[in-house]
Write a protein that holds these residues in place. Structure first.
Motif, PDB file in Angstrom:
ATOM      1  N   GLU A  23      -0.642  -4.683  -4.764  1.00 21.79           N
ATOM      2  CA  GLU A  23      -1.181  -3.432  -4.219  1.00 21.79           C
ATOM      3  C   GLU A  23      -2.611  -3.694  -3.767  1.00 21.79           C
ATOM      4  N   PRO A  63      -0.547   6.055  -5.216  1.00 16.84           N
ATOM      5  CA  PRO A  63      -0.682   4.656  -5.646  1.00 16.84           C
ATOM      6  C   PRO A  63       0.217   4.369  -6.837  1.00 16.84           C
ATOM      7  N   ALA A  75     -10.357  -2.345   1.263  1.00 21.53           N
ATOM      8  CA  ALA A  75      -9.020  -2.921   1.434  1.00 21.53           C
ATOM      9  C   ALA A  75      -9.073  -4.173   2.302  1.00 21.53           C
ATOM     10  N   ASP A 102      -0.775   6.422   6.874  1.00 20.28           N
ATOM     11  CA  ASP A 102      -1.419   5.144   6.578  1.00 20.28           C
ATOM     12  C   ASP A 102      -2.482   4.880   7.637  1.00 20.28           C
ATOM     13  N   THR A 120       3.687  -1.090   3.855  1.00 16.43           N
ATOM     14  CA  THR A 120       3.267   0.247   3.422  1.00 16.43           C
ATOM     15  C   THR A 120       4.495   1.069   3.073  1.00 16.43           C
ATOM     16  N   TYR A 146       0.843  -1.202   0.000  1.00 12.30           N
ATOM     17  CA  TYR A 146       0.000   0.000   0.000  1.00 12.30           C
ATOM     18  C   TYR A 146       0.876   1.250   0.000  1.00 12.30           C
TER      19      TYR A 146
END
Length: 373
Positions: free
Chosen positions: A40, A11, A66, A89, A80, A6
């Motif tokens: 991802e 992204p 998610a 996050d 992450t 992530y």
């Protein structure tokens, strides 16, 4: 090993290139190449989300989506990339806890000054929660080690030096000649290259600093050209400044795809970018890999990616005088330039090689997973 990946800041499919995006894409690619399945798990961009009620709703929607994606994927670990006060996050800590898997951060940033400003306070605390929840934190910046050590014990922090993939950037003499020919720059004209996104932030400040420094350089010599690779919202302002300070000496090449930049590095005599506010700076690594000496300011984390007097020269921030004189001295000393150029590829290959760094990351993630079992 299955890795839920992530990137809360950008992204992997984000359309605007940046050093952070390149690092994230490289991590994902290399972990998959090492035999793992790195996927991802969310594309939610958390940047400043808490400022609006809509942002909070989107965060909750992203959290549910998610979790469903992670539940279907059955990861062994959550990784992450780049949580900090602007883009904390808020997915990984909750989902990894619910799934009972290790939560790992790569390049988190922590600075207590952000809790003092009402605008950044919420982001600071959300990011702090993420860092404290992590089983381990990897950082590629020595300047972040001390700050992370305030909230994590040393055994949960690992430094992996910044770098690039050397094979992506190699000097190509013929490609460099073609670039000079395309822009009408003669082989014997000193060519200074710079590259940046023209954003209204420290990138713009750096380019303004560069143009002012090159205007000072014009007092010493009249035979140089500056080739600028990049584009962005501040382009018109930069063009006006170039016309006023350096008439006829600046060529704007536009945005150059990253895989084509080696041609431009191969064409130049020096890569010069002040690097105001740069935590590291990917372009410095790329230039050195292509045997192009660097001139930049002695600030931020640039000393971690440019070896002083070995692959480039870092100068004090004095308004541009030191930079101008250093450029002039190097252009007048071809033997010194040649020595700096020769050292660049060796430095990148031996000390800033992401191929090795990400293999070590993969090994460490396997170890963290084993310990957690």
């Amino acid at each position: 090993m299955k890795i839920a990946f992530y990137c809360p800041n950008k992204p992997l499919a984000h359309p605007h290139p940046s050093g952070d995006l390149i690092i994230a894409q490289g991590i994902s690619r290399e972990l998959n190449r090492a035999g793992h399945t790195c996927k991802e798990i969310a594309a939610f961009r958390s940047r400043w989300f808490w400022k609006t009620s809509r942002g909070w709703r989107e965060a909750l929607i992203a959290l549910r989506a998610a979790y469903r994606a992670a539940h279907d994927f059955h990861p062994h670990i959550w990784l992450t990339y780049h949580s900090y006060y602007k883009s904390p996050d808020v997915l990984g800590p909750a989902i990894s806890r619910l799934m009972g898997i290790p939560y790992v951060l790569f390049q988190p940033m922590y600075a207590t000054k952000w809790r003092k400003d009402p605008e950044t306070r919420i982001g600071f605390y959300l990011n702090r929660l993420a860092i404290k929840a992590s089983h381990h934190a990897f950082t590629n910046n020595l300047n972040d080690l001390e700050a992370l050590g305030r909230i994590l014990p040393p055994r949960r922090i690992t430094h992996l030096p910044p770098g690039i993939f050397p094979e992506d950037f190699q000097h190509d003499d013929e490609a460099g000649k073609a670039v000079r020919l395309h822009y009408g720059i003669s082989p014997d004209t000193p060519l200074i290259l710079t590259a940046a996104r023209f954003r209204n932030d420290v990138k713009f400040e750096s380019l303004v600093y560069l143009f002012k420094s090159l205007a000072l350089l014009g007092r010493f010599r009249k035979d140089f050209v500056c080739l600028v690779a990049g584009d962005g919202p501040m382009e018109e302002a930069l063009r006006r400044m170039a016309d006023a300070l350096l008439p006829g000496r600046v060529i704007f090449a536009g945005r150059i795809p990253r895989h084509e930049l080696f041609r431009f590095y191969s064409a130049a005599d020096l890569f010069v970018f002040p690097g105001i506010g740069e935590s590291l700076g990917m372009v410095f690594l790329e230039a050195q890999a292509c045997a192009l000496p660097v001139v930049a300011l002695k600030t931020g984390g640039i000393a971690q990616v440019v070896k002083q007097n070995r692959t480039g020269i870092l100068v004090p921030e004095d308004g541009g005088e030191a930079m101008a004189r250093t450029i002039d001295q190097l252009l007048r000393d071809p033997e010194h330039l040649k020595a700096l150029a020769a050292n660049g590829p060796r430095f990148i290959r031996n000390e800033r090689n992401l191929r090795w760094n990400y293999l070590e990351l993969a090994r460490q993630l396997e170890k963290i997973r084993t310990i957690a079992l």
